[in-house]
Design a protein around this motif. Structure first.
Motif: not given
Length: 730
Positions: A365, A378, A382
């Motif tokens: 991420c 999450i 991402v």
């Protein structure tokens, strides 16, 4: 895999040992939930492959089965069956010694009943087997439950199933458990543990449940419970499969099969229960249970299935202070702030002045600067640009959240959604690249299968480029243009609408805590307490007020609930410390937890005091004097919050007793008991009467319980003398 393999024997006697050796312990794992509660995510990926604390759900289930001594697992796949099969084939689960995993694929099963009928036709089950879903997290030993089941079978061939249950007291306000499931009402024979009645609150009318008069006549004693959790772990005899084959109306495991056997007085089949106490077992049934079980994993209730233990294919996160886990290659800016109970996966980078707490961040991420993430999940790859704010949300793989965007509580962003710059996604919204299905299936029907399993009426824009040039936009369909405009400038995704009557389910089953205003609303609207009536209309004691003798509660279960509450309060307090949350907001959050757990202000005082003292102990110090200074500093800052819950002398005595417990567990505190007790008195946390009454109550106690009273004798004597002088002056 480092989870230690258990002994599945324990039956005693040579015959039992030979029987276990002769028949390898088998399990059926249902890799399809036959439900829609995780939509829109499960339109694109099967539920069992969704990550929980950065490992697929099915890995937790398989790891537990292997450690519990299961030797053969048959994984039933239907929705997205190819994804499940490919995942297992590319994992190490197919290569484990003494642990065989076989997949069984179906293209048209729409229920658990269909799945078990198909498995019966395959003729692969040779004896008693474990029936479980692929969204189960557990560390329980099967030894005792198997022993009880087999002993009952030898005496009574009609004993076809043993259900695993665990205490889980529902909130008296919401009638929900901490897993977000409805209040369960069951009746059990206290001597034999036979299940006599099974009903969840969703099936009841007007808040009542009915008991057949015959049940009360035929059984001398009946234990009535509304404080048990169904773990959805069943030990079954082979007859269970044939019963599903003989009864095509059996679709749902509980509503049809279990209830069907309980009311069938012709065949005489019986279901029994096995209650676990210190072990962990829970099913990820909805978004709220996803949140709860994730927290339990982070807080290590599921040990050895915890973030720092290697699963197949997942990276190990190293444990740090305050329940934080971080992979070794995380790129963390020196000005980023990682709060308590947070997990950060491999290859993730976090920018300057970003704050993350009570969250799980996946692998790969990219999180920008000045981002706030609290209570979120999450997933992998991402991108969150600068200045975004996320609170209690789920963000799936490949999502892009552009700068200054806001996700309000309860938001779910499905795969590869793009949220436009500065766009505020409203609370409880679900956003997907797939349009909302025109036809809403029921919870018993198939979520969404591969193309050869029957399509669902949706429009996909998943192949549309992430960023649109002006000339490209003119070529988009109306639905694609709608998706671009629904989630802000440069965004991409459809916001699903909530069906009429489903708004309450959104916040009941969300990863976000139930809002305080909703709880207040529930309390105001709450009707009379649940009544239990038999078919003749006679009134029995209300649920929750059953006679103590019939409840068979164990003190260990009660302590288990208290420990969960204590952990939740500690997490709330640590976040308040990290984020400088206002005192009144901390009180609101603790009150929300108190209502959810159906506990008292005294419990809040005890849990808050523990969190305060633990923070002081965890704060670096080089000497006992520095530790006392730490305590003084934390008490000074949070005195108002603690005092809010100390409404009586009894509450203050509870705090002293909690401090005694902490001193028994901490050698550092045990030598400072008197000094800190004096400090709490000086800071007006404890009144003179509370300390004297505590000492007085200890007079008749055993010597082992007087350890700290004896240490404080001089201080208590000084308080007594001061009190006498005041009385003389008056």
């Amino acid at each position: 895999m480092v989870v230690k393999k258990g002994n599945r024997g324990g039956m005693g006697g040579e015959d039992a040992e030979e029987e276990l050796k002769r028949d390898p312990l088998q399990a059926i794992l249902l890799a399809d939930s036959f439900a829609t509660l995780f939509r829109p995510i499960t339109l694109e990926r099967p539920k069992v492959l969704l990550p929980i604390v950065n490992a697929p759900m099915i890995d937790y289930t398989l790891a537990w089965l292997e450690s519990a001594g299961v030797e053969e697992v048959f994984v039933f796949c239907c929705a997205h069956s190819k994804q499940v099969i490919n995942y297992l084939q590319n994992s190490d689960w197919f290569d484990q010694p003494n642990f065989s995993v076989t997949t069984i694929e179906s293209y048209n099963s729409t229920s658990a009943g269909d799945a078990l009928r198909l498995i019966y036709e395959k003729n692969v089950i040779n004896g008693d087997f474990i029936l479980v879903t692929g969204d189960t997290v557990s560390n329980m030993s099967l030894t005792q439950a198997l022993k009880e089941h087999k002993e009952r079978r030898r005496k009574d061939s009609n004993a076809v199933m043993t259900m695993v249950i665990k205490q889980s007291k529902p909130s008296s306000k919401t009638h929900q458990t901490r897993l977000g499931t409805e209040e369960l009402f069951i009746a059990i024979d206290p001597d034999t543990k036979q299940l006599l009645h099974y009903e969840d609150k969703a099936d009841t009318l007007k808040g009542t449940v009915s008991l057949d008069k015959g049940l009360l006549i035929e059984n001398s004693f009946v234990s009535l419970h509304n404080d048990k959790q169904d773990c959805y772990i069943d030990i079954c005899s082979p007859e269970v499969l044939s019963l599903f084959t003989d009864n095509f109306d059996y679709q749902h495991l509980r509503r049809h099969f279990v209830k069907g056997l309980l009311v069938d007085d012709i065949m005489g089949y019986k279901i029994f229960t096995h209650e676990i106490h210190s072990s962990y077992a829970a099913r990820i049934d909805n978004y709220r249970s996803y949140d709860t079980i994730s927290k339990d994993i982070i807080q290590r209730w599921t040990y050895p299935l915890v973030p720092d233990v290697q699963f197949f294919g997942n990276s190990v996160a190293k444990p740090e202070r305050q329940g934080t886990y971080r992979a070794s290659d995380v790129g963390l800016s020196r000005f980023a702030k990682i709060g308590p109970f947070t997990v950060i996966g491999s290859g993730t980078t976090v920018g300057s002045y970003t704050e993350v707490s009570n969250s799980v961040i996946g692998e790969g991420c990219i999180i920008g600067s000045n981002v706030s993430i609290d209570g979120c999940y999450i997933w992998d790859n991402v991108t969150i640009e600068d200045g975004c704010k996320l609170k209690h949300a789920i963000v799936c793989d490949g999502v892009i959240i552009k700068s200054e965007a806001v996700l309000e509580a309860g938001v779910v962003l499905s795969f590869k959604v793009v949220i436009g710059q500065g766009f505020v996604v409203p609370a409880y919204s679900k956003v997907s690249l797939l349009q909302q299905p025109v036809k809403q299936d029921s919870d018993e029907e198939l979520e969404y299968a591969d193309n050869n399993s029957g399509p669902i009426e949706t429009t996909s824009i998943s192949n549309t480029p992430e960023y649109f040039e002006d000339e490209l936009k003119t070529e988009l369909s109306d639905s694609q243009m709608q998706a671009v405009s629904e989630v802000g400038n440069g965004g991409l995704g459809f916001i699903w609408s909530v069906s009429e009557g489903a708004h309450e389910d959104e916040w009941r089953h969300s990863v976000a805590p139930i809002p305080v205003d909703r709880l207040v609303e529930i309390i105001k609207k709450q009707a009379a307490e649940l009544e239990i009536s038999n078919d003749d209309g006679n009134i029995l004691p209300p649920s929750g007020e059953l006679e103590p003798n019939s409840m068979n509660d164990s003190d260990e279960d009660a302590r288990d609930d208290d420990a969960h509450f204590e952990k939740e309060v500690e997490a709330t307090f640590l976040r308040a410390v990290d984020e400088n949350v206002k005192e009144e907001h901390v009180i609101l959050e603790v009150n929300s937890l108190r209502l959810s757990y159906n506990l008292t202000a005294t419990d809040c005082a005890s849990a808050l005091f523990y969190a305060i003292m633990k923070l002081a102990l965890d704060t670096p110090h080089g000497s006992p004097g520095e530790l006392v200074k730490n305590v003084a500093g934390v008490i000074l800052k949070w005195n108002k919050v603690l005092k809010y819950y100390l409404a009586s002398i009894d509450d203050e005595i509870e705090v002293i007793q909690k401090f005694e417990e902490m001193c028994l567990d901490s050698t550092e505190y045990s030598t400072l008991f008197v000094e800190i007790l004096h400090l709490l008195y000086d800071k007006d946390v404890l009144q003179e009467d509370a300390i004297l009454n505590w000492a007085s109550e200890k007079e008749e106690a055993e010597d082992s319980d007087k350890l700290f009273v004896k240490q404080a004798e001089k201080f208590i004597q000084w308080l007594n003398e001061a009190s006498e002088e005041e009385e003389e002056e008056e």
